[in-house]
Motif scaffolding. Structure first.
Motif, PDB file in Angstrom:
ATOM      1  N   LEU A 114       0.836  -1.196   0.000  1.00  0.00           N
ATOM      2  CA  LEU A 114       0.000   0.000   0.000  1.00  0.00           C
ATOM      3  C   LEU A 114       0.871   1.245   0.000  1.00  0.00           C
ATOM      4  O   LEU A 114       0.621   2.188  -0.758  1.00  0.00           O
ATOM      5  CB  LEU A 114      -0.933  -0.010   1.215  1.00  0.00           C
ATOM      6  N   PHE A 115       1.926   1.234   0.818  1.00  0.00           N
ATOM      7  CA  PHE A 115       2.803   2.403   0.859  1.00  0.00           C
ATOM      8  C   PHE A 115       3.530   2.599  -0.460  1.00  0.00           C
ATOM      9  O   PHE A 115       3.681   3.727  -0.932  1.00  0.00           O
ATOM     10  CB  PHE A 115       3.816   2.308   1.991  1.00  0.00           C
ATOM     11  N   ASP A 116       4.007   1.516  -1.062  1.00  0.00           N
ATOM     12  CA  ASP A 116       4.711   1.632  -2.344  1.00  0.00           C
ATOM     13  C   ASP A 116       3.818   2.290  -3.397  1.00  0.00           C
ATOM     14  O   ASP A 116       4.264   3.161  -4.158  1.00  0.00           O
ATOM     15  CB  ASP A 116       5.156   0.256  -2.823  1.00  0.00           C
ATOM     16  N   ALA A 117       2.549   1.879  -3.432  1.00  0.00           N
ATOM     17  CA  ALA A 117       1.610   2.472  -4.392  1.00  0.00           C
ATOM     18  C   ALA A 117       1.361   3.937  -4.057  1.00  0.00           C
ATOM     19  O   ALA A 117       1.278   4.791  -4.955  1.00  0.00           O
ATOM     20  CB  ALA A 117       0.295   1.697  -4.380  1.00  0.00           C
ATOM     21  N   LEU A 118       1.261   4.240  -2.762  1.00  0.00           N
ATOM     22  CA  LEU A 118       1.066   5.626  -2.322  1.00  0.00           C
ATOM     23  C   LEU A 118       2.260   6.485  -2.705  1.00  0.00           C
ATOM     24  O   LEU A 118       2.093   7.577  -3.277  1.00  0.00           O
ATOM     25  CB  LEU A 118       0.856   5.650  -0.802  1.00  0.00           C
ATOM     26  N   ARG A 119       3.468   6.030  -2.397  1.00  0.00           N
ATOM     27  CA  ARG A 119       4.685   6.787  -2.713  1.00  0.00           C
ATOM     28  C   ARG A 119       4.773   7.102  -4.205  1.00  0.00           C
ATOM     29  O   ARG A 119       4.999   8.253  -4.593  1.00  0.00           O
ATOM     30  CB  ARG A 119       5.905   5.984  -2.277  1.00  0.00           C
ATOM     31  N   ASP A 120       4.559   6.099  -5.031  1.00  0.00           N
ATOM     32  CA  ASP A 120       4.670   6.302  -6.478  1.00  0.00           C
ATOM     33  C   ASP A 120       3.598   7.266  -6.992  1.00  0.00           C
ATOM     34  O   ASP A 120       3.875   8.125  -7.834  1.00  0.00           O
ATOM     35  CB  ASP A 120       4.572   4.960  -7.205  1.00  0.00           C
ATOM     36  N   SER A 121       2.384   7.129  -6.463  1.00  0.00           N
ATOM     37  CA  SER A 121       1.290   7.985  -6.927  1.00  0.00           C
ATOM     38  C   SER A 121       1.504   9.429  -6.515  1.00  0.00           C
ATOM     39  O   SER A 121       1.314  10.356  -7.314  1.00  0.00           O
ATOM     40  CB  SER A 121      -0.046   7.475  -6.374  1.00  0.00           C
ATOM     41  N   VAL A 122       1.904   9.643  -5.263  1.00  0.00           N
ATOM     42  CA  VAL A 122       2.122  11.007  -4.780  1.00  0.00           C
ATOM     43  C   VAL A 122       3.283  11.652  -5.522  1.00  0.00           C
ATOM     44  O   VAL A 122       3.192  12.801  -5.975  1.00  0.00           O
ATOM     45  CB  VAL A 122       2.390  11.012  -3.261  1.00  0.00           C
ATOM     46  N   TYR A 123       4.377  10.920  -5.673  1.00  0.00           N
ATOM     47  CA  TYR A 123       5.551  11.481  -6.356  1.00  0.00           C
ATOM     48  C   TYR A 123       5.217  11.835  -7.806  1.00  0.00           C
ATOM     49  O   TYR A 123       5.562  12.925  -8.286  1.00  0.00           O
ATOM     50  CB  TYR A 123       6.712  10.497  -6.299  1.00  0.00           C
ATOM     51  N   ASP A 124       4.540  10.929  -8.497  1.00  0.00           N
ATOM     52  CA  ASP A 124       4.204  11.191  -9.898  1.00  0.00           C
ATOM     53  C   ASP A 124       3.228  12.353 -10.016  1.00  0.00           C
ATOM     54  O   ASP A 124       3.332  13.165 -10.946  1.00  0.00           O
ATOM     55  CB  ASP A 124       3.603   9.936 -10.538  1.00  0.00           C
ATOM     56  N   TYR A 125       2.287  12.448  -9.090  1.00  0.00           N
ATOM     57  CA  TYR A 125       1.306  13.534  -9.158  1.00  0.00           C
ATOM     58  C   TYR A 125       1.971  14.893  -8.947  1.00  0.00           C
ATOM     59  O   TYR A 125       1.660  15.862  -9.639  1.00  0.00           O
ATOM     60  CB  TYR A 125       0.212  13.320  -8.112  1.00  0.00           C
ATOM     61  N   VAL A 126       2.899  14.960  -7.996  1.00  0.00           N
ATOM     62  CA  VAL A 126       3.561  16.227  -7.695  1.00  0.00           C
ATOM     63  C   VAL A 126       4.557  16.608  -8.795  1.00  0.00           C
ATOM     64  O   VAL A 126       4.671  17.786  -9.148  1.00  0.00           O
ATOM     65  CB  VAL A 126       4.269  16.162  -6.330  1.00  0.00           C
TER      66      VAL A 126
END
Length: 266
Positions: A114-126
Protein backbone atom coordinates in the motif's frame (compact mmCIF):
# COMPACT_ATOMS: atom_id res chain seq x y z
CA UNK A 1 -36.85 -3.60 2.25
CA UNK A 2 -33.53 -1.81 1.98
CA UNK A 3 -31.65 -0.34 4.91
CA UNK A 4 -29.48 2.67 4.22
CA UNK A 5 -26.06 2.71 5.96
CA UNK A 6 -24.56 6.19 5.86
CA UNK A 7 -20.78 6.49 5.69
CA UNK A 8 -19.46 9.47 7.62
CA UNK A 9 -16.02 10.78 6.75
CA UNK A 10 -14.10 12.57 9.51
CA UNK A 11 -11.34 13.81 7.23
CA UNK A 12 -10.36 14.24 3.61
CA UNK A 13 -7.05 14.72 1.80
CA UNK A 14 -7.29 17.90 -0.27
CA UNK A 15 -3.91 17.97 -1.96
CA UNK A 16 -0.12 17.81 -1.75
CA UNK A 17 2.67 20.34 -1.31
CA UNK A 18 5.87 18.33 -1.68
CA UNK A 19 7.09 14.81 -2.45
CA UNK A 20 10.83 14.32 -2.05
CA UNK A 21 13.03 11.24 -2.34
CA UNK A 22 16.15 11.64 -0.19
CA UNK A 23 19.11 9.31 -0.71
CA UNK A 24 22.10 10.63 1.21
CA UNK A 25 25.58 9.21 0.72
CA UNK A 26 26.79 10.70 4.00
CA UNK A 27 25.44 11.73 7.41
CA UNK A 28 23.15 14.74 7.24
CA UNK A 29 21.09 17.14 9.34
CA UNK A 30 17.82 18.71 8.19
CA UNK A 31 17.25 21.80 10.33
CA UNK A 32 14.10 22.15 12.37
CA UNK A 33 10.96 23.83 11.08
CA UNK A 34 7.21 24.06 11.54
CA UNK A 35 4.48 24.74 8.98
CA UNK A 36 0.70 24.77 8.70
CA UNK A 37 0.28 21.46 6.85
CA UNK A 38 0.89 17.77 7.53
CA UNK A 39 4.15 16.01 6.68
CA UNK A 40 5.05 12.32 6.60
CA UNK A 41 8.55 10.84 6.77
CA UNK A 42 9.11 7.22 5.72
CA UNK A 43 12.48 5.52 6.21
CA UNK A 44 13.31 3.15 3.37
CA UNK A 45 16.77 2.31 4.72
CA UNK A 46 19.24 3.45 7.35
CA UNK A 47 18.47 5.12 10.68
CA UNK A 48 17.45 8.68 11.55
CA UNK A 49 16.77 10.67 14.70
CA UNK A 50 13.67 12.86 14.73
CA UNK A 51 12.80 15.63 17.17
CA UNK A 52 9.09 16.46 17.26
CA UNK A 53 8.17 19.24 19.70
CA UNK A 54 9.45 17.90 23.04
CA UNK A 55 9.70 14.28 21.85
CA UNK A 56 12.72 12.48 20.44
CA UNK A 57 12.54 9.34 18.28
CA UNK A 58 14.88 6.98 16.46
CA UNK A 59 13.49 5.60 13.20
CA UNK A 60 14.80 2.71 11.13
CA UNK A 61 13.81 0.88 7.95
CA UNK A 62 10.04 0.53 7.63
CA UNK A 63 9.19 3.28 10.14
CA UNK A 64 6.99 6.27 9.38
CA UNK A 65 6.15 9.38 11.40
CA UNK A 66 3.52 12.07 10.78
CA UNK A 67 4.16 15.70 11.73
CA UNK A 68 0.97 17.60 12.50
CA UNK A 69 0.52 21.24 11.43
CA UNK A 70 2.64 23.66 13.48
CA UNK A 71 4.60 20.89 15.22
CA UNK A 72 8.31 21.66 15.34
CA UNK A 73 10.31 18.86 13.75
CA UNK A 74 13.93 18.15 12.88
CA UNK A 75 15.64 15.13 11.37
CA UNK A 76 19.22 13.90 11.15
CA UNK A 77 20.99 10.68 10.33
CA UNK A 78 21.79 8.35 13.22
CA UNK A 79 24.78 6.19 13.97
CA UNK A 80 26.67 7.44 10.92
CA UNK A 81 24.20 5.88 8.49
CA UNK A 82 23.31 7.21 5.03
CA UNK A 83 19.53 6.90 5.08
CA UNK A 84 17.08 6.76 2.22
CA UNK A 85 13.81 8.58 2.92
CA UNK A 86 10.56 9.54 1.27
CA UNK A 87 9.10 12.78 2.65
CA UNK A 88 5.83 14.30 1.50
CA UNK A 89 3.48 16.99 2.77
CA UNK A 90 -0.24 17.37 2.32
CA UNK A 91 -3.31 19.44 3.12
CA UNK A 92 -6.34 18.03 4.91
CA UNK A 93 -9.90 18.94 5.79
CA UNK A 94 -11.43 17.67 9.03
CA UNK A 95 -9.71 15.88 11.89
CA UNK A 96 -7.24 13.11 11.19
CA UNK A 97 -7.22 10.18 13.64
CA UNK A 98 -5.62 11.28 16.90
CA UNK A 99 -3.59 8.07 16.95
CA UNK A 100 -1.29 9.16 14.12
CA UNK A 101 0.01 12.03 16.26
CA UNK A 102 1.26 9.58 18.84
CA UNK A 103 4.72 8.62 17.57
CA UNK A 104 6.50 6.26 15.20
CA UNK A 105 4.71 3.51 13.28
CA UNK A 106 6.08 0.34 11.73
CA UNK A 107 4.76 -0.53 8.30
CA UNK A 108 4.21 -4.30 8.25
CA UNK A 109 4.69 -6.52 5.17
CA UNK A 110 0.99 -6.42 4.26
CA UNK A 111 1.01 -2.61 4.40
CA UNK A 112 4.23 -2.05 2.46
CA UNK A 113 2.54 -2.69 -0.88
CA UNK A 114 0.00 0.00 0.00
CA UNK A 115 2.80 2.40 0.86
CA UNK A 116 4.71 1.63 -2.34
CA UNK A 117 1.61 2.47 -4.39
CA UNK A 118 1.07 5.63 -2.32
CA UNK A 119 4.69 6.79 -2.71
CA UNK A 120 4.67 6.30 -6.48
CA UNK A 121 1.29 7.99 -6.93
CA UNK A 122 2.12 11.01 -4.78
CA UNK A 123 5.55 11.48 -6.36
CA UNK A 124 4.20 11.19 -9.90
CA UNK A 125 1.31 13.53 -9.16
CA UNK A 126 3.56 16.23 -7.70
CA UNK A 127 6.37 15.94 -10.28
CA UNK A 128 5.05 14.35 -13.46
CA UNK A 129 1.29 14.08 -13.93
CA UNK A 130 -1.13 16.48 -12.24
CA UNK A 131 -4.21 14.84 -13.75
CA UNK A 132 -7.37 14.62 -11.68
CA UNK A 133 -7.41 10.83 -11.97
CA UNK A 134 -3.94 10.42 -10.48
CA UNK A 135 -4.73 13.02 -7.83
CA UNK A 136 -7.83 11.09 -6.78
CA UNK A 137 -5.78 7.90 -6.64
CA UNK A 138 -3.05 9.51 -4.52
CA UNK A 139 -5.46 11.08 -2.04
CA UNK A 140 -7.46 7.86 -1.73
CA UNK A 141 -4.33 5.81 -1.09
CA UNK A 142 -3.10 8.30 1.52
CA UNK A 143 -6.42 8.25 3.35
CA UNK A 144 -6.36 4.45 3.43
CA UNK A 145 -2.72 4.45 4.59
CA UNK A 146 -3.51 6.86 7.44
CA UNK A 147 -6.40 4.65 8.56
CA UNK A 148 -4.08 1.63 8.47
CA UNK A 149 -1.39 3.41 10.49
CA UNK A 150 -3.94 4.55 13.09
CA UNK A 151 -4.51 0.86 13.86
CA UNK A 152 -0.80 -0.03 14.01
CA UNK A 153 1.64 -0.45 16.86
CA UNK A 154 3.33 2.73 18.03
CA UNK A 155 7.01 2.95 18.94
CA UNK A 156 7.51 4.87 22.17
CA UNK A 157 9.58 8.04 22.10
CA UNK A 158 13.18 7.71 23.20
CA UNK A 159 13.51 9.60 26.48
CA UNK A 160 15.88 7.19 28.21
CA UNK A 161 18.80 9.60 28.30
CA UNK A 162 19.09 12.30 30.91
CA UNK A 163 19.65 14.95 28.26
CA UNK A 164 16.47 13.97 26.38
CA UNK A 165 14.46 14.21 29.60
CA UNK A 166 15.96 17.62 30.37
CA UNK A 167 15.10 18.83 26.87
CA UNK A 168 11.52 17.61 27.31
CA UNK A 169 11.26 19.38 30.65
CA UNK A 170 12.39 22.72 29.20
CA UNK A 171 10.00 22.47 26.23
CA UNK A 172 7.16 21.66 28.63
CA UNK A 173 8.03 24.70 30.74
CA UNK A 174 8.16 26.96 27.67
CA UNK A 175 4.80 25.69 26.45
CA UNK A 176 3.16 26.34 29.80
CA UNK A 177 4.60 29.87 30.03
CA UNK A 178 4.20 31.18 26.49
CA UNK A 179 2.35 34.30 27.61
CA UNK A 180 5.01 35.43 30.10
CA UNK A 181 7.54 36.93 27.63
CA UNK A 182 10.48 35.27 29.39
CA UNK A 183 14.15 35.93 28.72
CA UNK A 184 16.59 33.06 28.23
CA UNK A 185 17.95 33.76 31.70
CA UNK A 186 14.42 33.56 33.15
CA UNK A 187 13.92 30.14 31.56
CA UNK A 188 17.30 28.88 32.78
CA UNK A 189 16.71 30.08 36.34
CA UNK A 190 13.20 28.66 36.61
CA UNK A 191 14.18 25.28 35.15
CA UNK A 192 17.39 25.06 37.21
CA UNK A 193 19.54 24.61 34.10
CA UNK A 194 22.44 26.80 33.05
CA UNK A 195 22.11 28.89 29.91
CA UNK A 196 25.15 27.20 28.37
CA UNK A 197 23.78 23.69 28.95
CA UNK A 198 20.38 24.72 27.64
CA UNK A 199 22.04 25.92 24.43
CA UNK A 200 23.80 22.55 24.08
CA UNK A 201 20.51 20.67 24.54
CA UNK A 202 18.73 22.72 21.89
CA UNK A 203 21.61 22.42 19.46
CA UNK A 204 21.46 18.63 19.92
CA UNK A 205 17.72 18.09 19.72
CA UNK A 206 16.24 21.13 17.93
CA UNK A 207 19.07 22.57 15.88
CA UNK A 208 18.06 26.11 16.84
CA UNK A 209 18.71 28.36 19.85
CA UNK A 210 16.39 27.97 22.86
CA UNK A 211 15.25 31.59 22.62
CA UNK A 212 14.41 31.11 18.95
CA UNK A 213 12.32 28.08 19.87
CA UNK A 214 10.49 30.02 22.59
CA UNK A 215 9.85 32.89 20.17
CA UNK A 216 8.47 30.41 17.63
CA UNK A 217 5.98 29.15 20.21
CA UNK A 218 4.96 32.70 21.04
CA UNK A 219 4.45 33.58 17.37
CA UNK A 220 2.15 30.57 16.99
CA UNK A 221 0.01 31.73 19.91
CA UNK A 222 0.02 35.35 18.73
CA UNK A 223 -1.11 34.26 15.26
CA UNK A 224 -3.90 32.15 16.74
CA UNK A 225 -5.11 35.11 18.82
CA UNK A 226 -5.02 37.42 15.80
CA UNK A 227 -6.88 34.86 13.70
CA UNK A 228 -9.60 34.72 16.36
CA UNK A 229 -10.21 38.45 15.85
CA UNK A 230 -8.16 39.94 18.68
CA UNK A 231 -6.61 43.31 17.91
CA UNK A 232 -2.88 43.98 17.99
CA UNK A 233 -3.28 45.85 21.28
CA UNK A 234 -5.28 42.98 22.83
CA UNK A 235 -2.70 40.40 21.81
CA UNK A 236 0.14 42.59 23.05
CA UNK A 237 -1.51 42.86 26.47
CA UNK A 238 -2.38 39.16 26.63
CA UNK A 239 1.22 38.18 25.86
CA UNK A 240 2.83 40.65 28.26
CA UNK A 241 4.66 42.83 25.76
CA UNK A 242 5.69 46.24 27.02
CA UNK A 243 3.72 47.98 24.26
CA UNK A 244 1.81 47.22 21.04
CA UNK A 245 4.68 48.79 19.09
CA UNK A 246 7.21 46.41 20.61
CA UNK A 247 4.91 43.47 19.88
CA UNK A 248 4.59 44.64 16.27
CA UNK A 249 8.37 44.84 15.90
CA UNK A 250 8.75 41.36 17.40
CA UNK A 251 6.06 39.87 15.16
CA UNK A 252 7.47 41.42 11.98
CA UNK A 253 11.02 40.35 12.85
CA UNK A 254 9.92 36.73 13.33
CA UNK A 255 7.42 36.41 10.47
CA UNK A 256 8.33 39.07 7.94
CA UNK A 257 4.90 40.73 8.10
CA UNK A 258 3.22 43.05 10.59
CA UNK A 259 0.53 41.80 12.99
CA UNK A 260 -1.79 44.53 11.76
CA UNK A 261 -1.62 42.97 8.29
CA UNK A 262 -2.41 39.56 9.78
CA UNK A 263 -5.35 41.16 11.62
CA UNK A 264 -6.64 42.89 8.45
CA UNK A 265 -6.44 39.66 6.48
CA UNK A 266 -8.94 38.03 8.79
Amino acid sequence: MYTYHEVKSNFEIEGFYTAIKYDWNEPFVFNGESHDFWEAVFVESGRVEVTEDENFYTLSEGNVIFHAPMEFHRIKSAEGSSPKLFVFSFKTAGELPQAIRAGVFTVNPSQIKLFDALRDSVYDYVHKDSSAILGEKATSLLKLFIIEMAKSTITANDTTSQSAREYQRIISFMSKNILENLTLEDIARRTNISVSYMKILFKTYAGIAPKSYYNMLRIQIATELLNKGNSVTEVSLAMNFSSPNYFSLFFKRETGCSPSRQYRNM
